[in-house]
Write a protein that holds these residues in place. Structure first.
Motif, short mmCIF file in Angstrom:
data_model
loop_
_atom_site.label_atom_id
_atom_site.label_comp_id
_atom_site.label_asym_id
_atom_site.label_seq_id
_atom_site.Cartn_x
_atom_site.Cartn_y
_atom_site.Cartn_z
N ARG A 373 0.77 -1.14 0.00
CA ARG A 373 -0.18 0.13 -0.03
C ARG A 373 0.69 1.33 -0.20
NH1 ARG A 373 -2.39 1.29 5.45
NH2 ARG A 373 -2.85 -1.18 5.29
N GLU A 374 1.83 1.34 0.84
CA GLU A 374 2.81 2.33 0.96
C GLU A 374 3.35 2.54 -0.38
OE1 GLU A 374 6.20 3.18 4.13
OE2 GLU A 374 4.42 2.78 4.94
N ASP A 375 4.04 1.71 -1.03
CA ASP A 375 4.70 1.77 -2.07
C ASP A 375 3.81 2.37 -3.31
OD1 ASP A 375 7.20 1.84 -3.74
OD2 ASP A 375 7.12 -0.35 -4.12
N LEU A 376 2.61 1.69 -3.35
CA LEU A 376 1.85 2.21 -4.46
C LEU A 376 1.36 3.60 -4.62
CD1 LEU A 376 -0.18 1.49 -6.81
CD2 LEU A 376 -1.75 0.79 -5.16
N ARG A 377 1.35 4.27 -3.14
CA ARG A 377 1.05 5.44 -3.12
C ARG A 377 2.23 6.30 -3.47
NH1 ARG A 377 -2.60 5.07 2.39
NH2 ARG A 377 -4.63 5.18 1.38
N ASN A 378 3.36 5.75 -3.09
CA ASN A 378 4.72 6.51 -3.47
C ASN A 378 4.91 6.64 -4.66
OD1 ASN A 378 5.40 6.93 -0.65
ND2 ASN A 378 6.57 5.09 -0.59
N LEU A 379 4.22 5.59 -5.64
CA LEU A 379 4.59 5.50 -7.12
C LEU A 379 3.39 6.47 -7.67
CD1 LEU A 379 5.35 1.75 -7.44
CD2 LEU A 379 6.74 3.70 -7.89
N GLY A 380 2.67 7.09 -7.04
CA GLY A 380 1.69 8.14 -7.67
C GLY A 380 0.25 7.42 -7.75
N GLY A 381 0.06 6.28 -7.31
CA GLY A 381 -1.20 5.69 -7.27
C GLY A 381 -2.34 5.98 -6.20
N GLU A 382 -3.49 5.76 -6.31
CA GLU A 382 -4.49 6.20 -5.55
C GLU A 382 -5.13 4.87 -4.77
OE1 GLU A 382 -7.49 8.90 -6.78
OE2 GLU A 382 -6.00 10.15 -7.90
N ILE A 383 -5.59 4.95 -3.55
CA ILE A 383 -6.07 3.83 -2.89
C ILE A 383 -7.32 4.42 -2.02
CG2 ILE A 383 -6.03 1.73 -1.65
CD1 ILE A 383 -2.92 1.72 -1.93
N HIS A 384 -8.44 3.89 -2.30
CA HIS A 384 -9.55 4.26 -1.61
C HIS A 384 -10.31 3.21 -0.87
CE1 HIS A 384 -9.42 8.28 -3.44
NE2 HIS A 384 -8.81 7.68 -4.62
N PHE A 385 -10.09 2.94 0.24
CA PHE A 385 -10.61 1.94 1.25
C PHE A 385 -12.39 2.45 1.57
CE2 PHE A 385 -6.32 1.16 2.06
CZ PHE A 385 -6.11 -0.14 1.46
N GLY A 386 -12.92 1.51 1.98
CA GLY A 386 -14.23 1.82 2.38
C GLY A 386 -15.21 2.33 1.20
N THR A 387 -14.87 2.10 -0.06
CA THR A 387 -15.42 2.69 -1.28
C THR A 387 -16.08 1.54 -2.08
OG1 THR A 387 -13.86 4.55 -1.07
CG2 THR A 387 -15.16 4.27 -3.17
N LYS A 388 -17.42 1.59 -2.00
CA LYS A 388 -17.96 0.39 -2.87
C LYS A 388 -18.64 0.70 -4.13
CE LYS A 388 -22.12 -2.74 -2.25
NZ LYS A 388 -23.30 -2.95 -1.20
N ALA A 389 -18.34 0.20 -4.96
CA ALA A 389 -18.68 0.55 -6.34
C ALA A 389 -20.29 0.12 -6.52
CB ALA A 389 -17.77 -0.13 -7.43
N GLU A 405 -20.32 4.30 -2.98
CA GLU A 405 -20.67 4.66 -1.90
C GLU A 405 -19.55 4.36 -0.61
OE1 GLU A 405 -23.79 1.67 -0.83
OE2 GLU A 405 -25.11 2.61 -2.47
N CYS A 406 -19.41 5.45 0.07
CA CYS A 406 -18.18 5.54 0.92
C CYS A 406 -18.51 5.52 2.33
CB CYS A 406 -17.48 6.88 0.67
SG CYS A 406 -17.07 7.02 -1.11
N VAL A 407 -17.76 4.90 3.36
CA VAL A 407 -17.93 4.69 4.74
C VAL A 407 -16.57 5.32 5.20
CG1 VAL A 407 -19.57 3.10 4.42
CG2 VAL A 407 -17.32 2.30 4.66
N GLU A 408 -16.60 5.41 6.61
CA GLU A 408 -15.42 5.84 7.43
C GLU A 408 -14.30 4.67 7.17
OE1 GLU A 408 -15.20 5.85 11.89
OE2 GLU A 408 -15.63 7.99 11.44
N VAL A 409 -13.11 4.96 7.33
CA VAL A 409 -11.85 4.08 7.01
C VAL A 409 -11.26 4.14 8.50
CG1 VAL A 409 -10.05 3.38 5.65
CG2 VAL A 409 -12.19 4.24 4.55
#
Length: 676
Positions: A373-389, A405-409
């Motif tokens: 997770r940490e490396d992916l963000r350092n590479l410019g990627g985005e991660i959105h948890f608690g996010t249901k398509a 739909e988003c909830v608290e993470v």
């Protein structure tokens, strides 16, 4: 030929009169000369000119002269020019050298190449009790010895040299003779098949580096599955560090990835490391630290969170299903090695590069996923948890985005590594992108239902359903390894090892054998395509076998019950469990009552079964169970054994939960195939 016959008659004519019995010998000799001469003419037509010279000479001389001319012709062939004789001698030497080396002369005899040697066998007793590779603790002393070298122990080297027919040398470096530049263990697996009472054995695949000349001297030849030349250009070595890419990503294509399981994570990492696009990873569940709290609430308070549980969350279902790394596309293929080495890069134990059945363990997955997770963000990627398509934006046959739909993470960040912090999001959000990748897994039934409503063409596929079967681990050890070897299984958990040792000590007097080698906890794999359901044969098999594991609830919706199996990295529990399932085809008659749901008939069948299981368990996440013998006989168990399932168990008629054809097929597979 007539001339040769005439000369022989002249030479031996006198003796023939004195000894008529030798006439047959002379005739036989003439016959052999005729055969040799004919063959010589066929192989070398140039002899014809020599024959003419001999015939001309024979017409001009007497019998004595004819004898001389015969021998002088031979002398003439030997009296060739010196330069021609020298070239013939050199050619003969080269030919002899090539014959000794086994082929054409090498162009680059000193070039180092890699050979892969299969089937290097070592018995556990040869490895001894002090070498416990399966439970080898990760090196924390800064040692840089790679895993493939740490497995190269003296017994393994000895077996390798025996296979190559190399005598051990006092000049050996790290146990290897000078002729071998290097050696590395590529894979190690345990063969527990007891053919004719033989002992279990470890089978190694080893890569060796040596020169082309050395390979020829050893007589190495390519044999598929035994000895092969490895193309080093196609092998992936250690994964290079991915360079940070913090450039402005506004102009780059935006790729939306739904699902943060293994497929989604590797997809996002690959896209981010390419630097050509920006991955946007959407995960309906929580990161591992928040997901652990949701699972705790399920175990202790029986509360099912439909968005964060054993199936949904960072890492997918495999995070809390012990991280087995199973593949059938080539254990040493380029893509598989890339995946394994990437996992090691982010914190997986190095032994997964070598073990034939690699296993991460749930406890190792948490650290590994946080590093990814940490490396992916350092590479410019985005991660959105608690996010249901929740909806896919499709216009003119092209997808342009995802509504979520988003909830608290609850996430533990790098700036605050000790405490988790809550991140609040808006209740809904729309993500736009140039492409959408669905990596949702099979448990996200709402994804398929939404796609079906949106008019996306879906095609059903076959699947399998069944039960979890659980045994005491010592029983599996005995069945697989036998009474003489089952007692040599050690997990380094005192309570588990004590139970196993006590069981086999009672049996030790019967075997009369003692061993010094150690073995890992035993596992098994069962399969048949002849499980008879009363009309037709079906497939039946085991999968997701968890030695030293436990059974956990994997329900994703209220009012339903589904279970799964998992193991921690040490695999040190008292139980072993596995799934036993039977196949269901997409056009199976048992799905006819669900055809109103179209291509989603299989999903509705799944829901129906899980609701029945929930009701049989008492509708409080208690699991219904039945002894295997009672299941086959179709009777409810009067008593049930202890289990690793922590939410409780109750006796129930599981033989009534599935349609009759599935019950018949599974019972037939158990009694007629698996038992044997």
């Amino acid at each position: 030929l007539l001339f040769l016959l005439y000369c022989l008659c002249l030479c031996f004519g006198g003796s023939l009169k004195a000894n008529p019995s030798s006439t047959m010998n002379v005739i036989a000799a003439v016959y052999l000369l005729m055969i040799c001469s004919v063959r010589g003419f066929q192989q070398n037509p140039s002899i014809t000119s020599t024959r003419r010279q001999i015939l001309q000479t024979s017409n001009q001389h007497s019998s004595r002269t004819r004898q001389t001319s015969l021998f002088s012709s031979t002398q003439t062939n030997d009296s060739e020019p010196k330069n021609k004789r020298r070239s013939n001698e050199q050619y003969s030497k080269k030919k002899k050298r090539r014959r000794e080396l086994g082929g054409k002369e090498l162009k680059n005899p000193d070039e180092v190449i890699t050979w892969r040697c299969y089937g290097i066998d070592v018995y556990p007793d040869d490895l001894g009790p002090s070498l416990d590779i399966d439970k080898r603790k990760e090196k924390r002393d800064g040692s840089n010895t790679p895993s493939e070298r740490s497995y190269l122990t003296p017994p393994v080297i000895s077996s390798l040299l025996s296979r190559l027919r190399i005598k051990s040398s006092e000049e050996a470096t790290d146990g290897l003779p000078p002729i071998l530049k290097d050696a590395r263990v590529v894979r190690r697996s345990l063969d527990a098949r007891r053919r004719k009472g033989s002992d279990p054995k470890y089978t190694y695949v080893i890569d060796i580096d040596l020169t082309r000349q050395a390979a020829r001297n050893l007589g190495l030849t390519q044999q598929s599955g035994k000895m092969e030349i490895v193309d080093n250009k196609k092998l992936i070595g250690h994964v290079d560090d991915i360079a940070s890419n913090l450039e402005d990503s506004k102009a780059k294509p935006r790729i939306i990835i739904v699902g943060a399981g293994p497929a989604g994570l590797f997809c996002a990492l690959s896209l981010a490391s390419s630097g050509m696009c920006t991955p946007i990873l959407l995960e309906r569940g929580q990161p591992v630290e928040g997901r652990g709290k949701s699972i705790g609430a399920l175990i202790h308070r029986r509360n099912v969170d439909p968005e964060s549980n054993f199936s949904f969350g960072e890492g997918g279902a495999g995070t809390w299903s012990d991280g087995k790394l199973t593949t059938r596309i080539g254990r040493n293929s380029e893509s598989v090695r890339y995946v394994l080495e990437t996992l090691v890069k982010y914190g997986a134990p190095e032994r997964i590069l070598v073990e034939g059945a690699p296993h991460l363990g749930t406890d190792n997955m948490v650290r590994l996923l946080r590093n990814m997770r940490e490396d992916l963000r350092n590479l410019g990627g985005e991660i959105h948890f608690g996010t249901k398509a929740s909806k896919y934006l499709i216009e003119d046959g092209k997808i342009s985005g995802v509504e979520a739909e988003c909830v608290e993470v609850i996430e533990r960040t790098k700036s605050n590594p000790t405490d988790s912090e809550a991140r609040k999001h808006e209740s809904s959000k729309t993500f736009y992108g140039d492409a959408v990748v669905l990596a949702t897994g099979h448990s996200a039934r709402d994804v398929y239902e939404e796609l079906y409503k949106s008019g996306v063409e879906l095609e059903p596929k076959g699947f399998a359903v069944g039960f979890r079967i659980e045994h005491p681990q010592w029983l599996i050890n005995e069945i697989q390894y036998g009474r003489d070897w089952g007692g040599r299984v050690f997990t380094k958990r005192p309570s588990t090892d004590a139970v196993n040792t006590e069981h086999f000590e009672r049996l030790s007097e019967d075997t009369g054998k003692s061993h010094q080698g150690n073995l890992p906890v035993a596992s098994y794999r069962l399969a048949t395509d002849k499980a008879f359901d009363g009309k037709h044969n079906r497939g039946a098999y085991s999968f997701c076998m968890c030695p030293g594991g436990q059974i956990v609830p994997s329900s994703t919706e209220e009012g339903e019950l589904c279970i799964n199996g998992m193991s921690f990295s040490n695999r040190d529990s008292l139980w072993a469990n596995s799934a036993l399932v039977v196949t269901v085809a997409q056009d199976d008659p048992i799905l006819d009552k669900y055809r109103s749901h179209g291509c989603l008939a299989g999903l509705e069948f799944q829901r129906d079964i899980e609701r029945k299981a929930y009701q049989l368990g008492g509708m409080n996440m208690t699991v219904p169970v039945q002894r295997l013998t009672d299941y086959v006989n179709g009777v409810v168990s009067s008593s049930i054994p202890a289990s690793s399932y922590r939410l409780g168990a109750v006796s129930a008629p599981l033989h009534e939960i599935y349609p009759k054809p599935l019950y018949n097929a599974l019972s037939h597979a158990i009694t007629e195939h698996f038992e044997k």
